[in-house]
Design a protein around this motif. Structure first.
Motif, short mmCIF file in Angstrom:
data_model
loop_
_atom_site.label_atom_id
_atom_site.label_comp_id
_atom_site.label_asym_id
_atom_site.label_seq_id
_atom_site.Cartn_x
_atom_site.Cartn_y
_atom_site.Cartn_z
N LEU A 1 0.78 -0.97 0.08
CA LEU A 1 -0.20 0.30 -0.07
C LEU A 1 0.78 1.60 0.27
CD1 LEU A 1 -3.02 -1.47 2.32
CD2 LEU A 1 -3.11 -1.14 -0.16
N GLU A 2 1.81 1.13 0.71
CA GLU A 2 2.62 2.75 0.82
C GLU A 2 2.67 2.63 -1.00
OE1 GLU A 2 3.87 6.06 2.30
OE2 GLU A 2 2.56 4.75 3.14
N PRO A 3 4.16 2.01 -1.38
CA PRO A 3 4.40 2.47 -2.77
C PRO A 3 3.01 2.65 -3.97
CG PRO A 3 5.44 -0.46 -2.28
CD PRO A 3 4.29 0.70 -0.72
N ALA A 4 1.96 2.16 -3.61
CA ALA A 4 1.00 1.88 -4.14
C ALA A 4 0.52 3.59 -3.95
CB ALA A 4 -0.10 1.46 -3.90
N ARG A 5 0.45 3.84 -2.93
CA ARG A 5 0.07 5.83 -2.72
C ARG A 5 0.91 6.43 -3.01
NH1 ARG A 5 -0.15 8.20 3.22
NH2 ARG A 5 2.07 7.91 3.08
N GLN A 6 2.45 6.30 -2.61
CA GLN A 6 3.01 7.32 -3.54
C GLN A 6 3.34 6.97 -5.19
OE1 GLN A 6 7.15 5.68 -2.36
NE2 GLN A 6 6.47 6.19 0.23
N ALA A 7 2.95 6.07 -5.50
CA ALA A 7 2.66 6.02 -7.00
C ALA A 7 0.97 7.01 -7.24
CB ALA A 7 1.96 4.95 -7.69
N TRP A 8 0.38 6.32 -6.78
CA TRP A 8 -1.22 7.84 -7.36
C TRP A 8 -0.93 9.54 -6.62
CZ3 TRP A 8 -4.23 4.87 -10.29
CH2 TRP A 8 -5.40 4.89 -9.96
N GLN A 9 -0.07 9.55 -5.45
CA GLN A 9 0.08 10.80 -5.53
C GLN A 9 0.85 11.36 -6.51
OE1 GLN A 9 2.49 10.36 -1.93
NE2 GLN A 9 0.92 11.06 -0.60
N LYS A 10 1.89 10.58 -7.01
CA LYS A 10 2.76 10.77 -8.34
C LYS A 10 1.82 11.27 -9.49
CE LYS A 10 7.11 8.80 -6.76
NZ LYS A 10 8.01 8.52 -7.72
N VAL A 11 0.40 10.79 -10.23
CA VAL A 11 -0.36 10.58 -10.49
C VAL A 11 -1.21 11.98 -10.69
CG1 VAL A 11 -2.73 9.81 -11.39
CG2 VAL A 11 -0.98 8.21 -11.04
N LEU A 12 -1.55 12.37 -9.46
CA LEU A 12 -1.95 13.42 -8.90
C LEU A 12 -0.86 15.17 -9.08
CD1 LEU A 12 -4.20 12.04 -5.99
CD2 LEU A 12 -5.25 12.97 -8.25
N GLU A 13 -0.04 15.17 -9.11
CA GLU A 13 0.69 15.56 -9.46
C GLU A 13 0.87 15.72 -10.62
OE1 GLU A 13 5.23 14.26 -8.11
OE2 GLU A 13 4.25 13.78 -5.82
N VAL A 14 0.91 15.13 -11.51
CA VAL A 14 0.69 15.26 -13.07
C VAL A 14 -0.01 15.65 -12.90
CG1 VAL A 14 1.39 14.53 -15.24
CG2 VAL A 14 2.56 13.58 -13.45
N VAL A 15 -1.57 15.19 -13.23
CA VAL A 15 -3.32 15.03 -13.13
C VAL A 15 -3.37 15.07 -12.04
CG1 VAL A 15 -5.04 14.20 -14.56
CG2 VAL A 15 -2.70 13.94 -15.45
#
Length: 187
Positions: free
Chosen positions: A145-159
């Motif tokens: 979950l922690e790496p998943a959360r970081q990846a979703w946060q990166k998506v939100l940084e771009v979009v």
């Protein structure tokens, strides 16, 4: 409009069967119409005449994937992944996406991470938010979950307005919070 254009391309190809550009256009139209088996046939014909062309190989692989000939698609993408440039980056991404479809999440993560390390500066590279979203899904399936959360946060940084990423992030944060509460109660 596609059927008319396709008919005209085929008529032209009857007289000039070796015309690479028209055959490529024909294959692309077949792919766009969802006729993946016919697109595969056209790309295989092109590959026979132009075996070293990475664009033909990539389009063949995408058509094979669409036709659910996954083993052959993977083989083509692996050929491209060994090359340099944006084709290699896209091939690693597509390999990751196929493995994600097959619920082989760990392999998906490995390919997707490699797609990040490839040269992504080209305009024809896969968009970073697509890679991060696929990574996030793979990590979620692995319960990481922690790496998943970081990846979703990166998506939100771009979009920033991405609804899927926002919903997934809320769910992960809720799950992480409940895990912490459960861990604290056990102590």
């Amino acid at each position: 409009l596609y059927p008319f254009a396709l008919a005209e391309y085929r008529r032209y190809l009857r007289h000039y069967p070796q015309d690479k550009e028209i055959r490529m256009l024909s294959a692309k139209l077949l792919y766009k119409q969802g006729d993946y088996a016919e697109a595969v046939s056209e790309y295989e014909r092109l590959k026979y005449h132009f075996p070293k062309d990475p664009l033909i190989e990539e389009n063949l692989a995408l058509s094979l994937w669409g036709a659910t000939a996954l083993d052959r698609a993977v083989e083509s993408f692996r050929l491209l992944a060994g090359a340099a440039g944006p084709q290699a980056q896209r091939a690693e991404y597509y390999l990751g996406a196929i493995r994600l479809e097959q619920n082989r999440s760990q392999e998906a993560v490995e390919h997707l991470l490699r797609s990040q390390t490839q040269d992504a500066s080209s305009a024809s590279a896969i968009a970073p938010e697509k890679i991060h979203a696929a990574l996030a899904l793979a990590y979620q399936r692995l319960e990481r979950l922690e790496p998943a959360r970081q990846a979703w946060q990166k998506v939100l940084e771009v979009v920033p307005g991405d609804a899927k990423a926002s919903a997934a992030l809320r769910d992960i944060n809720r799950r992480l919070t409940s895990r912490k509460v459960t861990t604290v109660k056990k102590k």
